[in-house]
Design a protein around this motif. Structure first.
Motif, PDB file in Angstrom:
ATOM      1  N   ALA A  99       0.671  -1.130   0.006  1.00 32.95           N
ATOM      2  CA  ALA A  99       0.171   0.179   0.079  1.00 32.95           C
ATOM      3  C   ALA A  99       1.022   1.087  -0.056  1.00 32.95           C
ATOM      4  CB  ALA A  99      -0.830   0.004   1.320  1.00 32.95           C
ATOM      5  N   GLU A 100       0.511   2.227  -0.891  1.00 29.66           N
ATOM      6  CA  GLU A 100       1.261   3.524  -0.797  1.00 29.66           C
ATOM      7  C   GLU A 100       0.539   4.538   0.005  1.00 29.66           C
ATOM      8  OE1 GLU A 100       3.945   4.552  -2.689  1.00 29.66           O
ATOM      9  OE2 GLU A 100       4.453   2.621  -3.182  1.00 29.66           O
ATOM     10  N   GLY A 101       1.332   5.197   0.941  1.00 28.75           N
ATOM     11  CA  GLY A 101       0.774   6.345   1.698  1.00 28.75           C
ATOM     12  C   GLY A 101      -0.200   6.027   2.179  1.00 28.75           C
ATOM     13  N   GLY A 102      -0.644   5.075   3.042  1.00 31.57           N
ATOM     14  CA  GLY A 102      -1.865   5.015   3.652  1.00 31.57           C
ATOM     15  C   GLY A 102      -3.189   4.483   3.075  1.00 31.57           C
ATOM     16  N   THR A 103      -2.743   4.194   1.758  1.00 34.35           N
ATOM     17  CA  THR A 103      -3.884   3.729   1.103  1.00 34.35           C
ATOM     18  C   THR A 103      -4.641   2.591   1.499  1.00 34.35           C
ATOM     19  OG1 THR A 103      -2.951   4.428  -1.158  1.00 34.35           O
ATOM     20  CG2 THR A 103      -4.684   2.933  -1.388  1.00 34.35           C
ATOM     21  N   GLU A 104      -5.977   2.732   1.803  1.00 34.49           N
ATOM     22  CA  GLU A 104      -6.615   1.484   2.580  1.00 34.49           C
ATOM     23  C   GLU A 104      -6.646   0.080   1.898  1.00 34.49           C
ATOM     24  OE1 GLU A 104     -10.423   2.497   3.613  1.00 34.49           O
ATOM     25  OE2 GLU A 104      -9.862   4.077   4.978  1.00 34.49           O
ATOM     26  N   VAL A 105      -6.975   0.370   0.490  1.00 32.21           N
ATOM     27  CA  VAL A 105      -6.926  -1.052  -0.497  1.00 32.21           C
ATOM     28  C   VAL A 105      -5.810  -0.818  -1.446  1.00 32.21           C
ATOM     29  CG1 VAL A 105      -8.129  -2.513  -2.003  1.00 32.21           C
ATOM     30  CG2 VAL A 105      -9.540  -1.376  -0.383  1.00 32.21           C
ATOM     31  N   PRO A 106      -4.727  -1.780  -1.425  1.00 36.06           N
ATOM     32  CA  PRO A 106      -3.627  -1.827  -2.218  1.00 36.06           C
ATOM     33  C   PRO A 106      -3.937  -2.386  -3.512  1.00 36.06           C
ATOM     34  CG  PRO A 106      -3.483  -3.796  -0.852  1.00 36.06           C
ATOM     35  CD  PRO A 106      -4.665  -2.858  -0.416  1.00 36.06           C
ATOM     36  N   GLY A 107      -3.122  -2.055  -4.430  1.00 36.37           N
ATOM     37  CA  GLY A 107      -3.260  -2.454  -5.896  1.00 36.37           C
ATOM     38  C   GLY A 107      -2.594  -4.185  -5.828  1.00 36.37           C
ATOM     39  N   ALA A 108      -2.431  -4.718  -6.989  1.00 34.51           N
ATOM     40  CA  ALA A 108      -2.199  -6.211  -6.934  1.00 34.51           C
ATOM     41  C   ALA A 108      -1.775  -6.638  -8.405  1.00 34.51           C
ATOM     42  CB  ALA A 108      -3.361  -6.764  -6.724  1.00 34.51           C
ATOM     43  N   VAL A 109      -1.131  -7.598  -8.586  1.00 36.34           N
ATOM     44  CA  VAL A 109      -0.816  -8.067  -9.656  1.00 36.34           C
ATOM     45  C   VAL A 109      -1.310  -9.467  -9.968  1.00 36.34           C
ATOM     46  CG1 VAL A 109       1.271  -8.895 -11.356  1.00 36.34           C
ATOM     47  CG2 VAL A 109       1.649  -7.038  -9.899  1.00 36.34           C
ATOM     48  N   LEU A 110      -1.966  -9.433 -11.000  1.00 33.21           N
ATOM     49  CA  LEU A 110      -2.480 -10.773 -11.315  1.00 33.21           C
ATOM     50  C   LEU A 110      -1.990 -11.382 -12.351  1.00 33.21           C
ATOM     51  CD1 LEU A 110      -5.057 -12.954 -11.036  1.00 33.21           C
ATOM     52  CD2 LEU A 110      -6.379 -11.538 -12.619  1.00 33.21           C
ATOM     53  N   ASN A 111      -1.313 -12.795 -12.039  1.00 36.31           N
ATOM     54  CA  ASN A 111      -0.500 -13.163 -13.162  1.00 36.31           C
ATOM     55  C   ASN A 111      -1.186 -14.291 -13.783  1.00 36.31           C
ATOM     56  OD1 ASN A 111       1.645 -13.766 -14.818  1.00 36.31           O
ATOM     57  ND2 ASN A 111       2.741 -14.911 -13.646  1.00 36.31           N
ATOM     58  N   LEU A 112      -1.356 -14.627 -15.101  1.00 35.99           N
ATOM     59  CA  LEU A 112      -2.349 -15.358 -15.668  1.00 35.99           C
ATOM     60  C   LEU A 112      -1.563 -16.497 -16.504  1.00 35.99           C
ATOM     61  CD1 LEU A 112      -5.148 -12.789 -16.398  1.00 35.99           C
ATOM     62  CD2 LEU A 112      -5.515 -14.722 -14.962  1.00 35.99           C
ATOM     63  N   SER A 113      -2.297 -17.721 -16.904  1.00 34.59           N
ATOM     64  CA  SER A 113      -1.731 -18.530 -17.747  1.00 34.59           C
ATOM     65  C   SER A 113      -2.908 -19.525 -18.493  1.00 34.59           C
ATOM     66  CB  SER A 113      -0.896 -19.330 -17.044  1.00 34.59           C
ATOM     67  OG  SER A 113      -1.531 -20.374 -16.288  1.00 34.59           O
ATOM     68  N   PHE A 114      -2.545 -20.197 -19.520  1.00 36.85           N
ATOM     69  CA  PHE A 114      -3.900 -20.873 -20.009  1.00 36.85           C
ATOM     70  C   PHE A 114      -4.077 -22.083 -19.718  1.00 36.85           C
ATOM     71  CE2 PHE A 114      -2.332 -17.888 -23.609  1.00 36.85           C
ATOM     72  CZ  PHE A 114      -3.198 -17.285 -23.680  1.00 36.85           C
ATOM     73  N   GLY A 115      -3.174 -22.697 -18.795  1.00 36.60           N
ATOM     74  CA  GLY A 115      -3.194 -23.899 -18.431  1.00 36.60           C
ATOM     75  C   GLY A 115      -3.184 -25.230 -19.613  1.00 36.60           C
ATOM     76  N   ILE A 116      -3.994 -26.151 -19.621  1.00 33.45           N
ATOM     77  CA  ILE A 116      -3.868 -27.216 -20.527  1.00 33.45           C
ATOM     78  C   ILE A 116      -4.552 -26.521 -21.931  1.00 33.45           C
ATOM     79  CG2 ILE A 116      -3.558 -29.083 -18.830  1.00 33.45           C
ATOM     80  CD1 ILE A 116      -6.602 -29.588 -19.581  1.00 33.45           C
ATOM     81  N   SER A 117      -5.061 -25.526 -21.930  1.00 33.28           N
ATOM     82  CA  SER A 117      -5.730 -24.906 -22.949  1.00 33.28           C
ATOM     83  C   SER A 117      -4.749 -24.172 -24.085  1.00 33.28           C
ATOM     84  CB  SER A 117      -7.081 -24.397 -22.808  1.00 33.28           C
ATOM     85  OG  SER A 117      -6.750 -22.890 -22.196  1.00 33.28           O
ATOM     86  N   ILE A 118      -3.619 -24.201 -23.521  1.00 32.02           N
ATOM     87  CA  ILE A 118      -2.652 -23.350 -24.120  1.00 32.02           C
ATOM     88  C   ILE A 118      -2.569 -23.717 -25.709  1.00 32.02           C
ATOM     89  CG2 ILE A 118      -0.719 -25.018 -23.822  1.00 32.02           C
ATOM     90  CD1 ILE A 118       1.057 -22.625 -23.569  1.00 32.02           C
ATOM     91  N   VAL A 119      -2.555 -24.868 -26.176  1.00 19.30           N
ATOM     92  CA  VAL A 119      -2.547 -24.900 -27.698  1.00 19.30           C
ATOM     93  C   VAL A 119      -3.882 -24.453 -28.418  1.00 19.30           C
ATOM     94  CG1 VAL A 119      -2.623 -26.973 -29.507  1.00 19.30           C
ATOM     95  CG2 VAL A 119      -1.361 -27.107 -27.386  1.00 19.30           C
ATOM     96  N   ASP A 120      -4.983 -24.501 -27.761  1.00 20.31           N
ATOM     97  CA  ASP A 120      -6.029 -23.880 -28.397  1.00 20.31           C
ATOM     98  C   ASP A 120      -5.916 -22.304 -28.612  1.00 20.31           C
ATOM     99  OD1 ASP A 120      -7.207 -26.427 -28.836  1.00 20.31           O
ATOM    100  OD2 ASP A 120      -8.414 -26.263 -27.013  1.00 20.31           O
ATOM    101  N   ALA A 121      -5.367 -21.967 -27.307  1.00 22.06           N
ATOM    102  CA  ALA A 121      -5.425 -20.588 -27.256  1.00 22.06           C
ATOM    103  C   ALA A 121      -4.208 -20.041 -28.212  1.00 22.06           C
ATOM    104  CB  ALA A 121      -4.983 -20.036 -25.658  1.00 22.06           C
ATOM    105  N   VAL A 122      -3.032 -20.640 -28.328  1.00 20.08           N
ATOM    106  CA  VAL A 122      -2.021 -20.318 -29.447  1.00 20.08           C
ATOM    107  C   VAL A 122      -2.950 -19.965 -30.774  1.00 20.08           C
ATOM    108  CG1 VAL A 122      -0.019 -21.021 -30.516  1.00 20.08           C
ATOM    109  CG2 VAL A 122      -0.147 -21.154 -28.123  1.00 20.08           C
TER     110      VAL A 122
END
Length: 344
Positions: A99-122
């Motif tokens: 949290a920056e400077g007393g911010t009540e709700v911090p930001g976030a990083v959401l890291n994603l992947s395709f899992g086993i559907s990667i071939v279809d996604a490509v």
């Protein structure tokens, strides 16, 4: 929005390399930056300030799409689906930012992947290896999939060539090279198919008259020209589903499916004799032969017996030869009582 002295743009540039499918969220759940691979998944890209809930549908675990609820799921495996077709499923993990400077709700990083559907996604999004982190094991899997696909395609092409070669070899094995008609090897399969399907048919045994005279007088080249002309005229006078077989020398067999009427078969026999009596041009000469034909009809037998039918058609042919040649005869029991002999 700053983290460790970096603003959203600077932090995003770092994450673009480390995890190209990330989303950088502010404390209100709005997207401040999306990795290059992630941006490809939404038509027109992902605009700054777009609420995460408008891009992704949280499938599991079920929870509110408010930022506080998402932060409560930090570190857990999350299952999402894109809200735009084809609604690709994604897996992800969310990590809160300081949290920056007393911010009540911090930001976030959401890291994603395709899992086993990667071939279809490509395939669906035209992704390349550049859309994944260099250390992502998905790259290795994509290489393996690509290698397998290439190997399978080559195997398919090889099988196609082998099938083509096999078909050509099989076709050649049952084809008479001189006339292009079927040869004797084709007879048994054709008659067996008639018997298996219960198809009525007529069987014609045709023998050329005076062919030996042509061969002896004008040579084998002249005889070959006559046989080729005979094959052409037989083909032009019969149907595509009829089977024409040169069984050797100047003898031919015709298997005629669904020809059951005595009159129709006789009409065809007489027409063939007329066609084959026309002179055959050879150089500056006209070569003349005629034909004798004997026939048998499967419906005259109970049950039809190909061997017996062959014998009876040969008997009828012998009777045609004995009657003066250039004649058609259909087998009857009376002919059988007269005895048999070679067609000659």
């Amino acid at each position: 929005m700053r983290v460790a002295g970096l603003d959203a743009k600077q932090l995003g540039a770092v994450l673009d390399t480390l995890c190209p499918m990330h989303i950088l969220l502010d404390g209100k759940g709005r997207i401040r930056h999306a990795g290059p691979a992630m941006s490809k998944l939404n038509p027109g890209g992902i605009p700054d300030g777009m609420p995460l809930a408008e891009l992704l549908d949280l499938r599991r675990p079920r929870a509110s799409d408010q930022m506080e609820a998402l932060l409560a799921l930090a570190g857990r495996k999350l299952h999402f689906a894109l809200r735009t077709p084809p609604r690709t499923e994604l897996k992800g993990v969310l990590v809160p930012l300081p949290a920056e400077g007393g911010t009540e709700v911090p930001g976030a990083v959401l890291n994603l992947s395709f899992g086993i559907s990667i071939v279809d996604a490509v395939r669906d999004y035209a992704l390349t290896s550049a859309d994944f982190a260099a250390t992502d094991l998905a790259i290795e899997m994509l290489y393996l999939v690509e290698a397998k696909s290439a190997a399978m395609e080559e195997l398919r092409r090889l099988n196609t060539r082998l099938d083509g070669a096999r078909i050509e070899a099989l076709e050649a094995s049952v084809t008479d090279k001189l006339t292009g008609l079927r040869n004797r090897r084709a007879l048994e399969p054709v008659l067996s198919r008639m018997a298996e399907t219960g198809t009525d048919y007529a069987l014609m045994h045709l023998d050329l008259d005076h062919f030996k005279h042509v061969n002896d007088t004008y040579g084998h080249a002249a005889g070959d020209a006559v046989l080729q002309a005979v094959a052409c005229r037989l083909t032009g006078s019969t149907r595509d589903r009829d089977t024409l077989i040169r069984i050797g020398g100047d003898e031919f067999l015709l298997v005629l499916p669904d020809q059951t009427r005595v009159e129709a078969v006789a009409d065809l026999g007489h027409r063939l004799i007329r066609e084959l009596s026309r002179p055959v041009p050879f150089g500056d000469r006209l070569l003349t032969v005629s034909a004798s034909i004997g026939a048998s009809l499967s419906r005259m037998y109970d049950p039809p017996d190909p061997v017996r039918m062959m014998h009876d058609a040969d008997t009828a042919l012998y009777a045609a030869k004995a009657a003066g040649r250039g004649i058609y005869r259909q087998y009857t029991p009376e002919l059988g009582q007269m005895g048999t002999g070679s067609a000659g």
